[in-house]
Design a protein around this motif. Structure first.
Motif, PDB file in Angstrom:
ATOM      1  N   GLY A  98       0.770  -1.218   0.014  1.00 17.89           N
ATOM      2  CA  GLY A  98       0.003   0.046  -0.096  1.00 17.89           C
ATOM      3  C   GLY A  98       0.675   1.212  -0.036  1.00 17.89           C
ATOM      4  N   GLY A  99       2.092   1.127   0.243  1.00 23.77           N
ATOM      5  CA  GLY A  99       2.971   2.220  -0.006  1.00 23.77           C
ATOM      6  C   GLY A  99       3.272   2.780   1.729  1.00 23.77           C
ATOM      7  N   LYS A 100       4.408   3.550   1.553  1.00 27.19           N
ATOM      8  CA  LYS A 100       4.845   4.176   2.987  1.00 27.19           C
ATOM      9  C   LYS A 100       3.671   5.472   3.269  1.00 27.19           C
ATOM     10  N   PRO A 101       3.602   5.814   4.433  1.00 30.09           N
ATOM     11  CA  PRO A 101       3.010   6.839   5.037  1.00 30.09           C
ATOM     12  C   PRO A 101       3.578   8.271   4.141  1.00 30.09           C
ATOM     13  N   THR A 102       2.975   8.999   3.700  1.00 28.40           N
ATOM     14  CA  THR A 102       3.502  10.345   3.054  1.00 28.40           C
ATOM     15  C   THR A 102       4.567  11.052   3.930  1.00 28.40           C
ATOM     16  N   ASP A 103       4.327  10.974   5.091  1.00 28.41           N
ATOM     17  CA  ASP A 103       4.976  11.568   6.163  1.00 28.41           C
ATOM     18  C   ASP A 103       6.206  11.137   6.802  1.00 28.41           C
ATOM     19  N   ALA A 104       6.520   9.670   6.027  1.00 27.63           N
ATOM     20  CA  ALA A 104       7.822   8.960   6.581  1.00 27.63           C
ATOM     21  C   ALA A 104       8.784   9.064   5.602  1.00 27.63           C
ATOM     22  N   PRO A 105       9.959   9.229   5.955  1.00 27.76           N
ATOM     23  CA  PRO A 105      11.266   9.198   4.967  1.00 27.76           C
ATOM     24  C   PRO A 105      11.146   7.721   4.440  1.00 27.76           C
ATOM     25  N   PHE A 106      12.173   7.774   3.281  1.00 25.13           N
ATOM     26  CA  PHE A 106      12.531   6.415   2.715  1.00 25.13           C
ATOM     27  C   PHE A 106      13.360   5.835   3.574  1.00 25.13           C
ATOM     28  N   LYS A 107      13.469   4.585   3.484  1.00 17.49           N
ATOM     29  CA  LYS A 107      14.500   3.666   4.156  1.00 17.49           C
ATOM     30  C   LYS A 107      15.809   3.610   3.454  1.00 17.49           C
ATOM     31  N   ALA A 108      16.823   3.760   4.083  1.00 20.82           N
ATOM     32  CA  ALA A 108      18.217   3.919   3.585  1.00 20.82           C
ATOM     33  C   ALA A 108      18.570   2.474   2.922  1.00 20.82           C
ATOM     34  N   ILE A 109      19.315   2.630   2.021  1.00 19.20           N
ATOM     35  CA  ILE A 109      20.060   1.280   1.317  1.00 19.20           C
ATOM     36  C   ILE A 109      21.462   1.258   1.550  1.00 19.20           C
ATOM     37  N   PRO A 110      22.139   0.045   1.382  1.00 16.16           N
ATOM     38  CA  PRO A 110      23.537   0.178   1.581  1.00 16.16           C
ATOM     39  C   PRO A 110      24.258   1.222   0.380  1.00 16.16           C
ATOM     40  N   MET A 111      25.282   1.904   0.757  1.00 11.25           N
ATOM     41  CA  MET A 111      25.829   2.710  -0.134  1.00 11.25           C
ATOM     42  C   MET A 111      26.950   1.942  -0.970  1.00 11.25           C
ATOM     43  N   PRO A 112      27.090   2.489  -2.199  1.00 12.45           N
ATOM     44  CA  PRO A 112      28.193   1.987  -3.194  1.00 12.45           C
ATOM     45  C   PRO A 112      29.532   2.097  -2.727  1.00 12.45           C
ATOM     46  N   GLY A 113      30.572   1.059  -3.100  1.00 15.66           N
ATOM     47  CA  GLY A 113      31.883   1.346  -2.632  1.00 15.66           C
ATOM     48  C   GLY A 113      32.858   0.568  -3.305  1.00 15.66           C
ATOM     49  N   LEU A 114      33.909   0.614  -3.033  1.00 13.50           N
ATOM     50  CA  LEU A 114      35.025  -0.318  -3.659  1.00 13.50           C
ATOM     51  C   LEU A 114      34.737  -1.874  -3.411  1.00 13.50           C
ATOM     52  N   ARG A 115      34.317  -1.948  -2.060  1.00 14.24           N
ATOM     53  CA  ARG A 115      34.026  -3.472  -1.853  1.00 14.24           C
ATOM     54  C   ARG A 115      32.497  -3.506  -1.360  1.00 14.24           C
ATOM     55  N   PRO A 116      31.843  -3.409  -2.419  1.00 13.44           N
ATOM     56  CA  PRO A 116      30.372  -3.427  -1.878  1.00 13.44           C
ATOM     57  C   PRO A 116      29.753  -4.655  -1.057  1.00 13.44           C
ATOM     58  N   SER A 117      28.832  -4.619  -0.269  1.00  9.52           N
ATOM     59  CA  SER A 117      28.163  -5.668   0.444  1.00  9.52           C
ATOM     60  C   SER A 117      27.392  -6.456  -0.531  1.00  9.52           C
ATOM     61  N   GLU A 118      27.412  -7.662  -0.054  1.00  5.10           N
ATOM     62  CA  GLU A 118      26.451  -8.781  -1.126  1.00  5.10           C
ATOM     63  C   GLU A 118      24.924  -8.082  -1.131  1.00  5.10           C
ATOM     64  N   ALA A 119      24.470  -7.470   0.018  1.00  8.26           N
ATOM     65  CA  ALA A 119      23.192  -6.870  -0.104  1.00  8.26           C
ATOM     66  C   ALA A 119      23.130  -5.778  -1.292  1.00  8.26           C
ATOM     67  N   TYR A 120      24.278  -4.825  -1.308  1.00 10.31           N
ATOM     68  CA  TYR A 120      24.044  -4.014  -2.456  1.00 10.31           C
ATOM     69  C   TYR A 120      24.152  -4.600  -3.771  1.00 10.31           C
ATOM     70  N   LEU A 121      25.201  -5.489  -4.061  1.00  8.46           N
ATOM     71  CA  LEU A 121      25.342  -6.137  -5.201  1.00  8.46           C
ATOM     72  C   LEU A 121      23.969  -6.615  -5.813  1.00  8.46           C
TER      73      LEU A 121
END
Length: 495
Positions: A98-121
């Protein structure tokens, strides 16, 4: 979580027909999500080359899932990914029914980097697969993906995800993408690929290589992947010659982009000279030598304020296969820009002189000049720039650097000044920098909500934005991608 499903992904070897006619028109890969799958699909359905933007796709997918995937498009195409367990894991992590509440921020995701996490890949592979799959759905036209050489960390998994979806072309500029052809060859063979990352202050002991193994994503039995054609985006015959002769694999053509194009521009050749308005001055040395490019024997397309029938004819007469068009498509109904932004810009285009694009030499933390559309209510206003709290929480334009102890850190000239200086940067490099990552996400309705309010948009466009009214029917405030194609080719509209 996606409903249980039967495996429906079937891999097979695919061979490009090299005699296939080149497209006359290539739709530009603009911004974050502006050249989304809806636009690329609409262009591909006309027989021309539709292109999705490959920039920040993991972030785009994660935020679209948090909006609930209301039309079910993502659920539909992700059911065809060869790793259902991976899909379910990402779906569970980010999908909000149904989508997040309009007054709620987006959840963060892993940031890209030289050795990215498996979750990011995983997120990077899956997001590119979804974007290209949706663009290719329901037709047999050709689809490409556009990447920036300056955004290096997500490149390898993004290319694999696009290739799993059968992408036909890869376009890359904003740098010298000399090793990308070899990467495409390796991934097509299902072999690990590596990419050298630019690391500031690096010593010889740090090889700066990021390595990526595609095999965990290829399913069982493993897929045989299409090797897409590679088009390098260039601004000079010298760069074309370098790429044609010194790349580590086959270069299939060039897009020759002039300084009137939107987004990142190549800096002027020679010392940087600014005009009275503070914009880079381009001169005769910046005009590409088309005869030298033509003599390489590879197809090429011209880009940068060429969205006119006579410009297309001139390009063909100069030996080009056609043209690349960005701005005209960026503001059509199918683009990812927010409808209100498109409506305002289209309306302003009816008035001569109402729209202006500034080539800002400082806005982008990459150091490349960046074209910014001057529009009220966006980060083109200095008051909004000064009011915004500097933050770097997305990280796509971060630069890797080597600390004195040999470890790798990350800095961005658009982050808080004290943080950047503490990491070895200079105050001078922070002046005038804008947060492109957050601004471009706001353009497509996926901007973050801060305690002080939502992120402001930051719109890039080519100089041709002033002439959008040519596509608008009388009394209308929008037009379609097919209208642009018909106008350029001189094809009458169908009843």
């Amino acid at each position: 979580m996606i409903a249980p499903r039967q495996p429906s992904f079937h891999c097979k070897a695919v061979v490009i027909c090299m005699t296939m006619a080149n497209p006359t028109i290539i739709q530009g890969g603009m911004g974050v999500g502006v050249s989304g799958w809806r636009l690329a699909r609409a262009v591909a359905q006309t027989g021309q080359l539709g292109v999705v933007s490959g920039t920040a796709l993991p972030l785009v997918l994660a935020r679209q899932l948090q909006l609930g995937d209301p039309d079910g498009d993502l659920a539909r195409v992700l059911a065809h990914f060869p790793r259902p367990d991976l899909v379910d894991r990402i779906w569970s992590a980010y999908h909000v029914p149904g989508g997040k509440p309009t007054d709620a921020p987006f959840k963060a995701i892993p940031m890209p980097g030289l050795r990215p996490s498996e979750a990011y890949l995983d997120l990077a592979v899956l997001s590119a697969f979804a974007e290209v799959s949706l663009a290719k759905e329901g037709h047999d036209g050709r689809v490409g993906i556009n990447l920036l050489e300056k955004i290096q960390f997500p490149t390898l998994p993004t290319l694999l995800g696009a290739m799993l979806a059968g992408v036909d072309y890869v376009l890359m500029g904003a740098g010298i993408p000399r090793t990308i052809p070899g990467v495409l060859d390796a991934l097509a063979r299902g072999e690990p690929a590596e990419l050298k990352i630019d690391i500031a202050d690096a010593t010889d002991a740090n090889d700066g290589l990021t390595r990526f193994d595609p095999r965990p994503y290829l399913g069982n039995p493993p897929c045989t992947l299409l090797r897409p054609q590679f088009l390098a985006i260039i601004s000079s015959a010298t760069l074309a010659l370098t790429l044609a002769r010194k790349s580590n694999g086959r270069v299939d053509g060039f897009i020759v982009e002039g300084p009137l194009a939107g987004g990142h521009n190549a800096p002027p050749r020679g010392p940087m000279v600014l005009s009275a308005s503070g914009e880079p001055v381009y001169g005769p040395r910046d005009v590409p030598e088309l005869p030298k490019i033509r003599d390489l024997g590879l197809p090429f397309w011209l880009a940068g304020s060429v969205a006119q029938p006579d410009k297309l004819a001139e390009a063909r007469a100069a030996g080009a296969a056609g043209i690349q068009v960005g701005t005209a498509f960026a503001f059509c109904a199918e683009s990812g820009l927010l409808p209100d932004l498109k409506r305002r810009v289209c309306e302003l285009s009816r008035t001569i002189g109402a729209l202006r694009v500034r080539t800002d030499p400082l806005a982008s933390p990459t150091g490349f000049p960046f074209k910014v559309l001057q529009l009220l209510g966006t980060l083109s206003e200095e008051t909004r720039v000064f009011a915004r709290q500097r933050i770097c929480d997305l990280g796509y334009l971060r630069q890797a650097y080597q600390r004195p102890d040999g470890t790798i850190g990350y800095r961005c000239a658009s982050e808080p000044v004290e943080d950047y200086v503490r990491k070895g940067g200079t105050i001078e490099d922070t002046k005038g920098r804008l947060c492109l990552c957050n601004g471009l996400m706001a353009n497509i309705g996926l901007g973050q909500l801060r305690p002080e309010g939502p992120e402001d948009a930051l719109i890039t466009a080519g100089d041709d934005v002033a002439h959008l009214a040519r596509f608008l029917p009388e009394g209308a405030d929008s037009y379609h991608a097919a209208d642009v194609i018909r106008w350029l080719l001189g094809t009458p509209a169908t009843a």
